[in-house]
Design an enzyme around this catalytic site. Structure first.
Site, PDB file in Angstrom:
ATOM      1  N   TYR A 159      12.901 -17.660 -76.303  1.00 38.92           N
ATOM      2  CA  TYR A 159      12.961 -16.628 -77.339  1.00 38.92           C
ATOM      3  C   TYR A 159      11.559 -16.293 -77.839  1.00 38.92           C
ATOM      4  CZ  TYR A 159      14.069 -14.502 -81.888  1.00 38.92           C
ATOM      5  OH  TYR A 159      14.150 -13.667 -82.980  1.00 38.92           O
ATOM      6  N   LYS A 163       9.526 -12.620 -77.677  1.00 36.55           N
ATOM      7  CA  LYS A 163       9.058 -11.904 -78.865  1.00 36.55           C
ATOM      8  C   LYS A 163       7.544 -11.703 -78.843  1.00 36.55           C
ATOM      9  CE  LYS A 163      13.079 -11.196 -80.671  1.00 36.55           C
ATOM     10  NZ  LYS A 163      13.637  -9.833 -80.716  1.00 36.55           N
TER      11      LYS A 163
END
Length: 255
Positions: A159, A163
């Protein structure tokens, strides 16, 4: 003298991942500020009443089947929006997932799906809308990143990677599309009270640690805290802001 204008009256916005949490708040904030809103949904039959709330604010709502892992659905959703409204002035790339796991336990399935939604889906939606905005000669794109693109969060390696990539994608698109009158920015929130964070924040020890790490304000953010940042970036007041990551983290990364 022209004063800053924060409304988006008469604009057309497309918000991905709109059914709940940040997407829902952003959709409502845009409608409240005067925009008609196309709402991208993983399941078009489950908008939680969002379309009705938007129309209740006096704006048009267009629910769209838009699973971000399905490129065909992304392109059709953009085409439907253009067919209904004639243009897209604002894109908010909000859809994202965060399956948590220690790095040594991440499965290939989780890796591929996280990249499919967070990166590939974001790029393809931006590309499809960007083409329309280039023809128009104007547009505002806001990607929803995360403070996880700035700092390491244990158990969230994939994740965090996606990002961080979104922050740089934002800069690349801003430079490439700026000559066409398009701004591209990134909003990077901290932990926000949403259905997606409810389970983690239900642990009192975890919640207390998060509040402590939000160094300046010492509170968990609410969805409208993020919606306000998005609204600024798509408004005329931010016409000179592009390629920027606006961190909405209560001071976490300032420590």
């Amino acid at each position: 003298m022209d004063f800053p204008e924060f409304r988006v009256d008469g604009k057309v916005a497309l918000v991905t991942g709109a059914a709940r949490g940040l997407g829902r708040a952003i959709s409502l904030a845009l409608a409240n500020a005067g925009a008609d809103v196309a709402i991208g949904l993983r399941d078009i039959g489950e908008d939680g009443g969002l379309a009705g709330e938007i129309t209740g604010l006096g704006r048009a709502a267009l629910p769209l089947q838009m699973d971000m892992t399905a490129p065909g659905q992304i392109s059709r959703a953009v085409e439907e929006t253009l067919s209904r409204f004639g243009r897209i002035d604002i894109l908010v790339n909000n859809a994202g997932i965060a399956p948590g796991n220690p790095a040594e336990d991440v499965t290939e399935e989780d890796f591929d799906r996280t990249l499919a939604v967070n990166l590939k889906g974001t790029f393809l939606a931006g590309q499809a809308v960007g083409r329309a905005m280039i023809r128009q000669g104007h547009g505002r794109i806001v990607n929803i990143g995360s403070q996880a693109g700035e700092v390491a969060l244990p158990g969230e390696s994939v994740y965090c990677m996606t990002k961080a990539a979104i922050a740089h994608l934002t800069r690349c698109l801003a430079v490439e599309w700026g000559p066409h009158g398009i701004t591209v920015n990134n909003v990077a929130p901290t932990f926000i009270r949403t259905p997606g964070t409810a389970e983690a924040l239900s642990d009192p020890a975890f919640e207390a640690d998060v509040i402590e790490r939000i160094a300046a304000l010492h509170r968990i953010g609410e969805p409208m805290d993020v919606a306000g940042a998005v609204l600024f970036l798509v408004s005329p007041a931010a016409s000179m802001v592009t390629g920027h990551t606006l961190v909405v983290d209560g001071g976490w990364t300032a420590r």
